[in-house]
Design an enzyme around this catalytic site. Structure first.
Site, PDB file in Angstrom:
ATOM      1  CG  HIS A 211       5.442 -41.640  21.424  1.00 20.61           C
ATOM      2  ND1 HIS A 211       5.546 -40.684  20.444  1.00 20.61           N
ATOM      3  CD2 HIS A 211       5.285 -40.957  22.594  1.00 20.61           C
ATOM      4  CE1 HIS A 211       5.436 -39.475  20.990  1.00 20.61           C
ATOM      5  NE2 HIS A 211       5.279 -39.617  22.293  1.00 20.61           N
ATOM      6  CB  CYS A 244       2.215 -35.778  27.594  1.00 20.34           C
ATOM      7  SG  CYS A 244       0.417 -35.923  27.671  1.00 20.34           S
TER       8      CYS A 244
HETATM    9 ZN    ZN Z   1       4.661 -38.060  23.555  1.00 17.50          ZN
END
Ligand code: ZN
Length: 316
Positions: A211, A244
């Site tokens: 990721h 994030c």
């Molecule tokens: Zn992420």
């Protein structure tokens, strides 16, 4: 049966939407998921089972799993922060459950308010829950090592810690581990090194996906590094939506459109129709009119005469 060399996991409905304030209507999310699958994307992370007061953007995850499960052949993935989330995920019938474990304990405390010991305890409980199900109904269970390449709070993350936690996740009952560059700190040399190290710690079949974020423009370079070593599953988000919210400064997954173009141009089959993918941006634009859409290939268009690898040998 679609032939694929690389599996693209679309994480926009989870990672993308969790990082923006606007709440996308459930109907628009369903249309996005349906059209993404129709474009040839074989795995979609449709949401996260987090309490609605923490992430109201993802409060409809159970309904989205139910919707996505009706799409033939689609692997329906969700994120869970803890055992409680996993109970909801199992009840929803998700095919794949991922729990993030921040290698940086400071980030873990900030993100899910739990230490490593507490998180591993959650993982063991989830594993026991999954093993209590009939084999055919068990979701695939991944422990994702987030902030594996560096942390905005702690700075450098020692490789030794990544390996210890990879082993701990497998011992706690995960089917596999994932590597996550939550903060966009990774570089290609580091990606190659860390994948090989994790493989030597837990075995090659126990790490297949990565990721990556494009926070510092290293996203696609890091993808090539991961592919060179031999990873086969890549997370990306349509129009680069996302980031994030708990890692200050981190923004933007790899853009799915640019990633698919690069892979297809390299001769690697993704099974994804690029034109269908480009058309999906319109849906996103309408549902989230105030959000910027990233990606270069959709704006520049495909090169003249370009034939994607996935469609090279198909009869017209
Ligand atoms: Zn992420």
């Amino acid at each position: 049966m679609t032939q694929r060399d690389v599996l693209i996991s679309e994480v926009g409905p989870r990672d993308g939407l969790q990082s923006i304030q606007t709440i996308m209507p459930t109907a628009a999310k369903k249309a996005w998921i349906t059209a993404t699958a129709a474009a040839g994307v074989a795995e979609i992370e449709v949401g996260s089972f987090v309490p609605a007061h923490i992430l109201p953007q993802l409060a409809d995850t159970a309904e989205l799993v139910a919707h996505a499960r009706l799409i033939p052949g689609l692997n329906v993935a969700v994120l869970v922060p803890n055992f409680k989330g996993a109970q909801a995920a199992v009840a929803s019938g998700a095919h794949k459950i991922t729990i993030p474990l921040s290698v940086s304990e400071t980030h873990s405390l900030r993100n899910v308010r739990r230490t490593h010991v507490q998180m591993l305890d959650e993982v063991r409980q989830i594993s026991a829950l999954i093993r209590s199900l009939p084999v055919a109904e068990r979701p695939h269970f991944e422990g994702s090592l987030s902030t594996a390449f560096g942390c905005t709070l702690e700075g450098e993350v020692p490789e030794r810690r990544v390996l210890e936690l990879a082993v701990a996740l497998m011992e706690a009952g995960c089917d596999e581990v994932g590597l996550s560059d939550t903060t966009g700190y990774a570089n290609p040399a580091q990606v190659r090194r860390l994948i090989r190290s994790v493989w030597s710690a837990v075995g090659r079949d126990q790490l297949t996906g990565i990721h990556l974020h494009n926070t510092r423009g290293q996203g696609l370079a890091n993808v090539v590094a991961a592919l060179d070593v031999g990873l086969t599953t890549l997370d990306a988000s349509l129009a680069g939506l996302g980031g994030c919210p708990f890692a200050p400064g981190a923004s933007g997954n790899i853009v799915t459109e640019d990633l698919v173009f690069m892979l297809e141009a390299m001769g690697l089959r993704t099974g994804i129709d690029l034109d269908a993918l480009f058309a999906l941006r319109e849906l996103l634009q309408q549902a989230l009119p105030d959000e910027p859409l990233y990606g270069m290939t959709p704006l520049a268009g495909l090169p003249k005469g370009f034939v994607p690898a996935s469609f090279m040998n198909r009869q017209p």
